[in-house]
Design an enzyme around this catalytic site. Structure first.
Site, PDB file in Angstrom:
ATOM      1  N   ASP A 194      57.956  28.774  18.240  1.00 34.45           N
ATOM      2  CA  ASP A 194      58.341  29.811  19.319  1.00 34.45           C
ATOM      3  C   ASP A 194      57.148  30.294  19.877  1.00 34.45           C
ATOM      4  O   ASP A 194      57.279  31.219  21.161  1.00 34.45           O
ATOM      5  CB  ASP A 194      59.406  30.889  19.037  1.00 34.45           C
ATOM      6  CG  ASP A 194      58.978  31.894  18.167  1.00 34.45           C
ATOM      7  OD1 ASP A 194      57.864  31.418  17.454  1.00 34.45           O
ATOM      8  OD2 ASP A 194      59.768  32.754  17.644  1.00 34.45           O
ATOM      9  N   ASP A 247      23.570  42.751  33.813  1.00 32.77           N
ATOM     10  CA  ASP A 247      24.870  43.299  33.575  1.00 32.77           C
ATOM     11  C   ASP A 247      25.620  43.041  32.194  1.00 32.77           C
ATOM     12  O   ASP A 247      25.196  42.236  31.730  1.00 32.77           O
ATOM     13  CB  ASP A 247      25.772  42.792  34.708  1.00 32.77           C
ATOM     14  CG  ASP A 247      26.913  43.768  35.199  1.00 32.77           C
ATOM     15  OD1 ASP A 247      26.851  44.781  34.556  1.00 32.77           O
ATOM     16  OD2 ASP A 247      27.559  43.440  36.544  1.00 32.77           O
ATOM     17  N   LYS A 250      26.261  49.058  46.558  1.00 33.88           N
ATOM     18  CA  LYS A 250      27.160  48.578  47.764  1.00 33.88           C
ATOM     19  C   LYS A 250      28.034  49.855  48.421  1.00 33.88           C
ATOM     20  O   LYS A 250      28.408  50.525  47.717  1.00 33.88           O
ATOM     21  CB  LYS A 250      27.974  47.590  46.597  1.00 33.88           C
ATOM     22  CG  LYS A 250      27.371  46.376  46.200  1.00 33.88           C
ATOM     23  CD  LYS A 250      28.284  45.582  45.530  1.00 33.88           C
ATOM     24  CE  LYS A 250      28.772  46.339  44.362  1.00 33.88           C
ATOM     25  NZ  LYS A 250      29.772  45.417  43.666  1.00 33.88           N
TER      26      LYS A 250
END
Length: 313
Positions: free
Chosen positions: A37, A219, A193
């Site tokens: 399941d 980053d 930005k």
């Protein structure tokens, strides 16, 4: 070292194998699968009583399955009398939901995950480049957050780039980019930005002279790669000779690979905190570095009760 045992779920077994090779120990034997399941099933196939257990399991995609594997494994080790359980989570999923914005009816999912890991009996957590350092405070157990920057910096030095400049793709990443620039002894640039008016596209202001420079965007993660690709375009438009990106976590979801291939980005360099998809492996502009030596050293130090911070002095 004799009490140390390292196990892994299905999130990133290759990284776990690399870590144990560095530690010169075998990978622990645990079966992690699913019932018909879809429920997670796990069984430990060797004695862990009194052992110092480390579970290497980034909570990358499929995020919920990998998180539940970690939680269920931790419970199994606790019930099997492990003396200490350390969750090694190279990439910590749900980290971007770490605050409740004003007037927003949202969950602080990073706190929910921290509570889940604590309540199942995990004694401490080891992460790599958390998206937000304050997430460490969501835990009531010790959290060691190590950095991928030494691996990235070593590779940058090996490439012998000329006229190099480190660039933060946004204001939020300045601290990280500044640390890398300082390690390399090079200039720092910043992309600011901002949306000048409603319904107008973002304008990218470049802080620093990038004319003729080899620019490296730094980053913590690359997700859809939109930010990096737009940043690379802005840098090239301002005269950058080459633009590379160095990121610790290659999440690379959605149209990331397509975005990278269509961009002016010369190369994206990432680590193996997250396994690369087949499409990412086939992309000739993506190169992956091995972070296993850094993770292995942190695991060794934790097991031997040595300083983690000394790794980065």
């Amino acid at each position: 070292m004799s009490k140390m045992m390292v196990f892994t779920g299905n999130a990133n077994p290759d990284l776990a194998r690399r870590v144990v090779r560095q530690l010169h120990i075998p990978l622990g034997d645990v079966s992690v699968g699913k019932f018909s399941d879809g429920e997670i099933s796990t069984e430990i196939n060797e004695n862990v009583r009194g052992k110092d257990v480390f579970i290497i399991q980034p909570t990358c995609a499929p995020t919920n399955d990998n998180l539940m594997e970690l939680v269920v494994m931790a419970d199994a080790f606790r019930r099997s009398s492990a003396s200490r359980i350390t969750a090694v989570i190279p990439y910590f999923g749900y980290a971007r939901q770490d605050r409740r914005p004003r007037s927003a009816r949202v969950a602080i999912s990073a706190k929910v995950v921290a509570d889940m890991l604590t309540v199942v009996g995990i004694d401490r957590v080891l992460t790599v480049d958390l998206h937000a350092d304050q997430i460490q405070g969501f835990f009531d157990i010790p959290v060691d957050n190590i950095y991928g920057s030494p691996v990235l910096v070593d590779d940058i030095e090996d490439q012998r780039f000329e006229n190099l400049m480190i660039v933060s793709p946004d204001i939020g990443g300045v601290v990280r980019a500044r640390a890398v620039a300082k390690s390399l002894g090079v200039d720092l640039g910043i992309i600011d930005k901002r949306r000048e008016k409603a319904n107008h596209s973002e304008v990218m202001h470049i802080i620093g002279d990038v004319e003729g420079r080899t620019c490296i965007l730094v980053d913590d993660m690359v997700d859809t790669a939109g930010t990096l690709c737009h940043a690379a375009k802005a840098l090239k438009e301002h005269g950058a000779a080459k633009v590379y990106a160095y990121c610790t976590h290659p999440v690379l979801s959605g149209r990331a690979i397509e975005n990278i291939e269509k961009s002016v980005l010369d190369e994206l360099v990432v680590t193996n905190t997250v396994p690369l998809s087949a499409a990412a492996q086939a992309c000739d502009r993506i190169r992956q570095l091995d972070i296993a030596p850094v993770v292995a050293e942190a695991v060794r130090r934790i097991s031997n009760e040595e300083s983690i911070s000394a790794m980065f002095r």
